[in-house]
Design a protein around this motif. Structure first.
Motif, PDB file in Angstrom:
ATOM      1  N   VAL A  93       0.866  -1.175   0.000  1.00  0.00           N
ATOM      2  CA  VAL A  93       0.000   0.000   0.000  1.00  0.00           C
ATOM      3  C   VAL A  93       0.902   1.224   0.000  1.00  0.00           C
ATOM      4  O   VAL A  93       1.913   1.266   0.702  1.00  0.00           O
ATOM      5  CB  VAL A  93      -0.940  -0.013   1.236  1.00  0.00           C
ATOM      6  N   THR A  94       0.548   2.209  -0.807  1.00  0.00           N
ATOM      7  CA  THR A  94       1.339   3.428  -0.906  1.00  0.00           C
ATOM      8  C   THR A  94       1.436   4.088   0.460  1.00  0.00           C
ATOM      9  O   THR A  94       0.434   4.275   1.142  1.00  0.00           O
ATOM     10  CB  THR A  94       0.713   4.399  -1.922  1.00  0.00           C
ATOM     11  N   ASP A  95       2.659   4.414   0.826  1.00  0.00           N
ATOM     12  CA  ASP A  95       2.945   5.029   2.125  1.00  0.00           C
ATOM     13  C   ASP A  95       3.285   6.497   1.890  1.00  0.00           C
ATOM     14  O   ASP A  95       4.167   6.795   1.087  1.00  0.00           O
ATOM     15  CB  ASP A  95       4.126   4.306   2.774  1.00  0.00           C
ATOM     16  N   PRO A  96       2.611   7.417   2.575  1.00  0.00           N
ATOM     17  CA  PRO A  96       2.931   8.834   2.365  1.00  0.00           C
ATOM     18  C   PRO A  96       4.339   9.200   2.838  1.00  0.00           C
ATOM     19  O   PRO A  96       4.877  10.223   2.446  1.00  0.00           O
ATOM     20  CB  PRO A  96       1.868   9.570   3.174  1.00  0.00           C
ATOM     21  N   HIS A  97       4.934   8.345   3.646  1.00  0.00           N
ATOM     22  CA  HIS A  97       6.285   8.588   4.146  1.00  0.00           C
ATOM     23  C   HIS A  97       7.268   7.776   3.309  1.00  0.00           C
ATOM     24  O   HIS A  97       7.146   6.554   3.210  1.00  0.00           O
ATOM     25  CB  HIS A  97       6.400   8.209   5.621  1.00  0.00           C
ATOM     26  N   HIS A 115      10.255   5.631   2.007  1.00  0.00           N
ATOM     27  CA  HIS A 115      11.146   4.618   2.558  1.00  0.00           C
ATOM     28  C   HIS A 115      11.802   3.875   1.400  1.00  0.00           C
ATOM     29  O   HIS A 115      11.336   3.931   0.267  1.00  0.00           O
ATOM     30  CB  HIS A 115      10.407   3.650   3.484  1.00  0.00           C
ATOM     31  N   ASP A 116      12.887   3.220   1.686  1.00  0.00           N
ATOM     32  CA  ASP A 116      13.599   2.418   0.709  1.00  0.00           C
ATOM     33  C   ASP A 116      13.498   0.956   1.132  1.00  0.00           C
ATOM     34  O   ASP A 116      12.914   0.646   2.174  1.00  0.00           O
ATOM     35  CB  ASP A 116      15.063   2.880   0.630  1.00  0.00           C
ATOM     36  N   HIS A 117      14.055   0.080   0.304  1.00  0.00           N
ATOM     37  CA  HIS A 117      13.936  -1.355   0.566  1.00  0.00           C
ATOM     38  C   HIS A 117      15.287  -2.055   0.515  1.00  0.00           C
ATOM     39  O   HIS A 117      16.139  -1.712  -0.302  1.00  0.00           O
ATOM     40  CB  HIS A 117      13.015  -2.011  -0.465  1.00  0.00           C
ATOM     41  N   THR A 147      14.629   3.722   6.359  1.00  0.00           N
ATOM     42  CA  THR A 147      14.835   5.123   6.000  1.00  0.00           C
ATOM     43  C   THR A 147      16.214   5.531   6.482  1.00  0.00           C
ATOM     44  O   THR A 147      16.706   5.019   7.490  1.00  0.00           O
ATOM     45  CB  THR A 147      13.778   6.056   6.629  1.00  0.00           C
ATOM     46  N   SER A 148      16.839   6.435   5.732  1.00  0.00           N
ATOM     47  CA  SER A 148      18.151   6.928   6.111  1.00  0.00           C
ATOM     48  C   SER A 148      18.292   8.370   5.659  1.00  0.00           C
ATOM     49  O   SER A 148      18.328   8.639   4.452  1.00  0.00           O
ATOM     50  CB  SER A 148      19.254   6.075   5.473  1.00  0.00           C
TER      51      SER A 148
END
Length: 141
Positions: A86-90, A92-94, A107-108
């Motif tokens: 689901v699309t996250d407004p925040h 992030h990477d994987h 996140t970094s």
């Protein structure tokens, strides 16, 4: 949060002109409840376990429609079936474990700053990006 997410997915389907059947509604609940990054077959199996009676073709069509509406994202990972979230407004990477297939979010601020600096040095600004790190657990000892 879960019910809000389900309503967002339902709204996206309706706005795309897709009828919200009992099977699709059950699939949306499965998608909204997914804390991991399942592929279409995993979503199908979960929906079936919940008694949805949904076909794999319907799963794929629904995922494609939700992606077009911008409420879910497709992760096309190297040598693996596409995964969904689901699309996250925040942002992030994987990180993807190449041995287990596990997909981990992170996140970094350092990475974000470095990417912006590199783009600026080359005369650009980042509009959008995705970062996927393919990793293997290090052996210690």
């Amino acid at each position: 949060m879960g019910e809000t997410r389900v309503r967002q997915l339902e709204t996206a389907l309706r706005e795309a002109g897709v009828r919200l059947t009992r099977q699709r509604a059950a699939l949306l609940r499965v998608i909204a409840a997914s804390a991991d990054h399942p592929d279409a077959a995993e979503l199908h199996a979960r929906a079936e376990a919940a008694g949805a009676g949904v076909s794999l073709a319907t799963v794929y069509r629904t995922l494609t429609t939700l992606q077009a509406q911008g409420v879910i994202e497709k992760l096309e990972l190297q040598d693996q079936p596409a995964r969904w979230e689901v699309t996250d407004p925040h942002h992030h990477d994987h990180m993807i474990d190449v041995e287990t297939g596990e997909v981990m979010e992170f996140t970094s601020d350092r990475i974000e700053r470095l990417q912006a600096e590199i783009a600026a040095e080359m005369g650009y600004e980042i509009v959008h990006h995705r970062l996927e790190l393919y990793v293997r657990r290090t052996r210690r000892g």
